[in-house]
Write a protein that holds these residues in place. Structure first.
Motif, PDB file in Angstrom:
ATOM      1  N   ALA A 158      32.315  49.379  60.241  1.00  0.00           N
ATOM      2  CA  ALA A 158      31.261  49.776  61.175  1.00  0.00           C
ATOM      3  C   ALA A 158      30.712  51.148  60.794  1.00  0.00           C
ATOM      4  N   ASP A 159      29.485  51.457  61.281  1.00  0.00           N
ATOM      5  CA  ASP A 159      28.951  52.808  61.066  1.00  0.00           C
ATOM      6  C   ASP A 159      29.865  53.835  61.720  1.00  0.00           C
ATOM      7  N   ASN A 160      30.456  53.457  62.852  1.00  0.00           N
ATOM      8  CA  ASN A 160      31.501  54.263  63.487  1.00  0.00           C
ATOM      9  C   ASN A 160      32.840  53.602  63.165  1.00  0.00           C
ATOM     10  N   LEU A 161      33.542  54.122  62.155  1.00  0.00           N
ATOM     11  CA  LEU A 161      34.774  53.488  61.698  1.00  0.00           C
ATOM     12  C   LEU A 161      35.863  53.465  62.763  1.00  0.00           C
ATOM     13  N   ASN A 162      35.734  54.327  63.790  1.00  0.00           N
ATOM     14  CA  ASN A 162      36.727  54.328  64.868  1.00  0.00           C
ATOM     15  C   ASN A 162      36.669  53.047  65.694  1.00  0.00           C
ATOM     16  N   ARG A 163      35.561  52.351  65.628  1.00  0.00           N
ATOM     17  CA  ARG A 163      35.405  51.095  66.359  1.00  0.00           C
ATOM     18  C   ARG A 163      35.484  49.884  65.415  1.00  0.00           C
ATOM     19  N   GLY A 164      35.787  50.142  64.145  1.00  0.00           N
ATOM     20  CA  GLY A 164      35.894  49.066  63.179  1.00  0.00           C
ATOM     21  C   GLY A 164      37.337  48.719  62.856  1.00  0.00           C
ATOM     22  N   HIS A 165      37.523  48.020  61.751  1.00  0.00           N
ATOM     23  CA  HIS A 165      38.868  47.645  61.295  1.00  0.00           C
ATOM     24  C   HIS A 165      38.908  47.711  59.775  1.00  0.00           C
ATOM     25  N   LEU A 166      38.738  48.921  59.251  1.00  0.00           N
ATOM     26  CA  LEU A 166      38.761  49.109  57.814  1.00  0.00           C
ATOM     27  C   LEU A 166      40.105  48.696  57.222  1.00  0.00           C
ATOM     28  N   ASP A 167      41.155  48.761  58.047  1.00  0.00           N
ATOM     29  CA  ASP A 167      42.483  48.346  57.562  1.00  0.00           C
ATOM     30  C   ASP A 167      42.490  46.876  57.152  1.00  0.00           C
ATOM     31  N   TYR A 168      41.769  46.025  57.888  1.00  0.00           N
ATOM     32  CA  TYR A 168      41.712  44.611  57.526  1.00  0.00           C
ATOM     33  C   TYR A 168      41.076  44.439  56.142  1.00  0.00           C
ATOM     34  N   TYR A 169      40.064  45.244  55.828  1.00  0.00           N
ATOM     35  CA  TYR A 169      39.394  45.183  54.523  1.00  0.00           C
ATOM     36  C   TYR A 169      40.373  45.566  53.415  1.00  0.00           C
ATOM     37  N   TYR A 170      41.178  46.592  53.662  1.00  0.00           N
ATOM     38  CA  TYR A 170      42.188  46.997  52.678  1.00  0.00           C
ATOM     39  C   TYR A 170      43.231  45.895  52.466  1.00  0.00           C
ATOM     40  N   TRP A 171      43.655  45.225  53.551  1.00  0.00           N
ATOM     41  CA  TRP A 171      44.630  44.137  53.417  1.00  0.00           C
ATOM     42  C   TRP A 171      44.037  42.992  52.590  1.00  0.00           C
ATOM     43  N   LEU A 172      42.748  42.738  52.778  1.00  0.00           N
ATOM     44  CA  LEU A 172      42.079  41.687  52.005  1.00  0.00           C
ATOM     45  C   LEU A 172      42.146  42.003  50.506  1.00  0.00           C
ATOM     46  N   LEU A 173      41.853  43.246  50.147  1.00  0.00           N
ATOM     47  CA  LEU A 173      41.902  43.648  48.744  1.00  0.00           C
ATOM     48  C   LEU A 173      43.329  43.617  48.201  1.00  0.00           C
ATOM     49  N   ALA A 174      44.301  43.959  49.040  1.00  0.00           N
ATOM     50  CA  ALA A 174      45.705  43.922  48.611  1.00  0.00           C
ATOM     51  C   ALA A 174      46.133  42.488  48.284  1.00  0.00           C
ATOM     52  N   VAL A 175      45.737  41.545  49.133  1.00  0.00           N
ATOM     53  CA  VAL A 175      46.077  40.136  48.911  1.00  0.00           C
ATOM     54  C   VAL A 175      45.403  39.622  47.643  1.00  0.00           C
ATOM     55  N   LEU A 176      44.121  39.949  47.454  1.00  0.00           N
ATOM     56  CA  LEU A 176      43.410  39.527  46.243  1.00  0.00           C
ATOM     57  C   LEU A 176      44.077  40.109  44.991  1.00  0.00           C
ATOM     58  N   SER A 177      44.508  41.378  45.063  1.00  0.00           N
ATOM     59  CA  SER A 177      45.177  42.020  43.929  1.00  0.00           C
ATOM     60  C   SER A 177      46.506  41.346  43.624  1.00  0.00           C
ATOM     61  N   PHE A 178      47.231  40.959  44.671  1.00  0.00           N
ATOM     62  CA  PHE A 178      48.530  40.296  44.510  1.00  0.00           C
ATOM     63  C   PHE A 178      48.351  38.942  43.810  1.00  0.00           C
ATOM     64  N   LEU A 179      47.382  38.167  44.265  1.00  0.00           N
ATOM     65  CA  LEU A 179      47.119  36.857  43.658  1.00  0.00           C
ATOM     66  C   LEU A 179      46.637  37.014  42.218  1.00  0.00           C
ATOM     67  N   ASN A 180      45.788  38.012  41.985  1.00  0.00           N
ATOM     68  CA  ASN A 180      45.261  38.259  40.643  1.00  0.00           C
ATOM     69  C   ASN A 180      46.389  38.619  39.677  1.00  0.00           C
ATOM     70  N   PHE A 181      47.382  39.371  40.149  1.00  0.00           N
ATOM     71  CA  PHE A 181      48.499  39.770  39.299  1.00  0.00           C
ATOM     72  C   PHE A 181      49.276  38.558  38.795  1.00  0.00           C
ATOM     73  N   PHE A 182      49.529  37.594  39.675  1.00  0.00           N
ATOM     74  CA  PHE A 182      50.293  36.427  39.261  1.00  0.00           C
ATOM     75  C   PHE A 182      49.486  35.524  38.323  1.00  0.00           C
ATOM     76  N   VAL A 183      48.187  35.457  38.522  1.00  0.00           N
ATOM     77  CA  VAL A 183      47.348  34.709  37.574  1.00  0.00           C
ATOM     78  C   VAL A 183      47.379  35.396  36.213  1.00  0.00           C
ATOM     79  N   TYR A 184      47.341  36.714  36.229  1.00  0.00           N
ATOM     80  CA  TYR A 184      47.361  37.480  34.976  1.00  0.00           C
ATOM     81  C   TYR A 184      48.653  37.230  34.189  1.00  0.00           C
TER      82      TYR A 184
END
Length: 557
Positions: free
Chosen positions: A514-540
């Motif tokens: 959100a434009d006001n990150l205090n009302r958003g959920h940036l943590d969910y976005y970070y978890w999404l990238l963490a999961v993608l990185s985890f899956l990418n590692f095993f494919v690699y």
């Protein structure tokens, strides 16, 4: 006479065979390394804090500013395909760099003018700025001129530096591996100055000075590059690699019904010691992708390609899975110039009563991490690993890349944990509309530190891997291919942010970013990238296990 000159086909600036005692090695690389340091200072002097410039001075929201930066950064890492093609096919690396720096400096000069000349720079009253469409257009024209200019430099400088070491000389070949480590080291020396001093100038003195200093640094880089000309070894351009690969593809399909002989010695190759491709050694036949071997089968009609020409295409195809596995990592890396900065904007940036640190300057800890781990890796980890693995470099190039991919997961986990704690503090103290949450910005240090550590393994590993595994006459192209992972990583980040915003803002919700990150959920976005990185590692891991390293023979013409 043979020992007096290089055996890899390199020439000096006067187009004569390169003398081993007067050209190349570290006496040439000192100019290349200092040039790259200045050029990277210029680049990061613009890019590190660009999201704040676009958001505040061009009046864009968080999502638009973030996407503008990742789109531009992605283009900076896509245009190297243009420069690489010209370098390998026609100009050579030296003259490609020399040509594209002109475009680069024009773009930087225009960007400086757009931030300092009345009429070109937005009108601001305090922190509120209004930019006209013309002013926005001038800014983006300047940025994309820079993106084009860097396209002739990025794919050529690291390869040009590696060209200074003769692969046929064991001592020089060993030094080349260290060159890639120190090359990345000086990149981050330049970036360190940009992330600290230049960001402070931009936020406290003005954007005109903040962009003007990098422009001067780029001019210094050009002077230093030409100053070392008499020491350089130049690889001869070998003609269009794309044309050669298309010839193999077309010939293979035209001969689709032809049977490939079981004895590879029956496939066509010239009998000379050198390859028919200028500037390239012969490549040994490999028993993979055998369909393309049909192009080297002699028939009464149809195009006949050499084994080396066929193996060039095979080498490029074999590199593609490793290349693709770097895209998610590049998306993680791109967060430092976008959401990491936006996250830092919401935190306490004070350092004592009279000094604040700009959020973009936290990238300094990524750089310090790189500057710490690069010599540690080269001087401590490699000798220690060598004792256990028996490999001359400690780890294979693919192992090194994989270690970095694993470490990158921790950077996203670290960023996610911090955002969970920050939002918990917001909810507990009802600070939803607060511009700054009283949590020190230095809690971001671990996520930057993990990214820096991952870079030393993955990015340097990729530089060395793509240069080493590329056919001699395709090294700029394959170095550019490595850089396009960063381009696609930035575009992937743009796509993720766009999709996440569209999905999470339905029904009038604020959304994750959100434009006001205090009302958003940036943590969910970070978890999404963490999961993608985890899956990418095993494919690699699966990709790396099945890869076969290149074998070259002979010496270049």
């Amino acid at each position: 006479m043979d020992s007096e000159y290089t055996q890899d086909g390199t020439l000096d600036i006067h187009k004569k065979p390169a003398n081993k005692n007067k050209t190349g090695t570290w006496k040439a690389c000192r100019f290349i390394l200092v040039t790259e340091c200045c050029e990277r200072l210029a680049y990061y002097g613009m890019s590190t804090n660009l999201v704040n410039y676009i958001e505040k001075h061009l009046s864009m929201g968080n999502v638009a500013a973030s996407n503008s930066v990742t789109n531009w950064s992605g283009t900076c890492y896509a245009t190297p395909l243009i420069g690489a093609f010209l370098a390998d096919a026609y100009l050579g690396r030296y003259w490609t760099i020399a040509s594209f720096v002109v475009i680069y400096i024009c773009g930087m000069t225009l960007l400086t003018l757009s931030a300092s000349v009345p009429g070109l720079t937005p009108t601001c009253h305090g922190e509120n700025c209004h930019a006209t469409e013309f002013q926005i257009a001038i800014t983006f024209v300047a940025l994309y001129l820079i993106a084009l200019g860097t396209g002739g430099i990025k794919p050529c400088v690291s390869s040009f530096g590696a060209d200074q070491f003769d692969d046929t000389d064991e001592e020089e070949k060993e030094s080349k591996s260290s060159f890639f480590n120190w090359f990345y080291f000086v990149i981050n020396v330049g970036a360190m100055f940009a992330s600290s001093v230049l960001v402070w100038i931009q936020m406290n003195v003005g954007w005109g000075w903040g962009f003007g200093v990098p422009t001067v640094a780029m001019a210094v880089a050009v002077l230093l590059f030409f100053a070392g000309s008499k020491f350089y070894r130049l690889q001869k351009p070998g003609g269009s690699p794309i044309t050669r690969m298309l010839q193999v593809i077309v010939a293979s399909f035209r001969k689709s019904k032809v049977r490939v002989p079981e004895d590879a010695a029956l496939l066509y190759e010239i009998h000379d010691a050198e390859s028919s491709i200028q500037g390239s050694r012969k490549l040994e036949h490999t028993p993979k992708l055998t369909f393309f071997d049909k192009a080297a089968v002699e028939t009464e009609t149809g195009k006949l390609c050499t084994v080396t020409q066929v193996e060039e295409l095979k080498a490029l195809i074999s590199l593609l899975p490793v290349w693709a596995s770097g895209i998610v990592f590049a998306a993680v890396y791109s967060q430092m110039s976008t959401v990491f900065v936006l996250q830092g904007n919401t935190m306490d940036q004070s350092m004592g009563p009279n000094f604040t640190i700009p959020s973009a300057s936290l990238a300094l800890f990524d750089i310090l991490s790189v500057l710490f781990w690069t010599p540690v890796y080269d001087q401590l980890i490699v000798p220690l690993a060598r004792k256990f693995t028996g490999h001359e470099r400690g780890f294979t190039q693919l192992q090194r890349i994989g270690i970095g991919l694993l470490i990158s997961i921790f950077s996203m986990v670290s960023a996610g944990i911090l955002e969970v704690a920050r939002l918990r503090y917001v909810r507990t103290h009802n600070l939803y509309d607060a511009k700054v949450v009283p949590m020190s910005i230095f809690w971001q240090v671990p996520q930057y530190f993990f990214v820096g550590c991952a870079e030393v393994f993955t990015f340097i590993g990729q530089l060395e891997f793509f240069y080493d595994q590329a056919p001699d006459a395709m090294r700029s192209l394959c170095s550019a291919l490595a850089l396009t992972t960063v381009a696609l990583g930035n575009y992937l980040s743009t796509l993720l942010v766009t999709v996440v915003t569209k999905v999470t803002t339905t029904g009038g919700r604020a959304g994750w970013i959100a434009d006001n990150l205090n009302r958003g959920h940036l943590d969910y976005y970070y978890w999404l990238l963490a999961v993608l990185s985890f899956l990418n590692f095993f494919v690699y891991l699966w990709i790396a296990k099945s890869y076969t390293y290149k074998k070259a023979k002979g010496h270049a013409l």
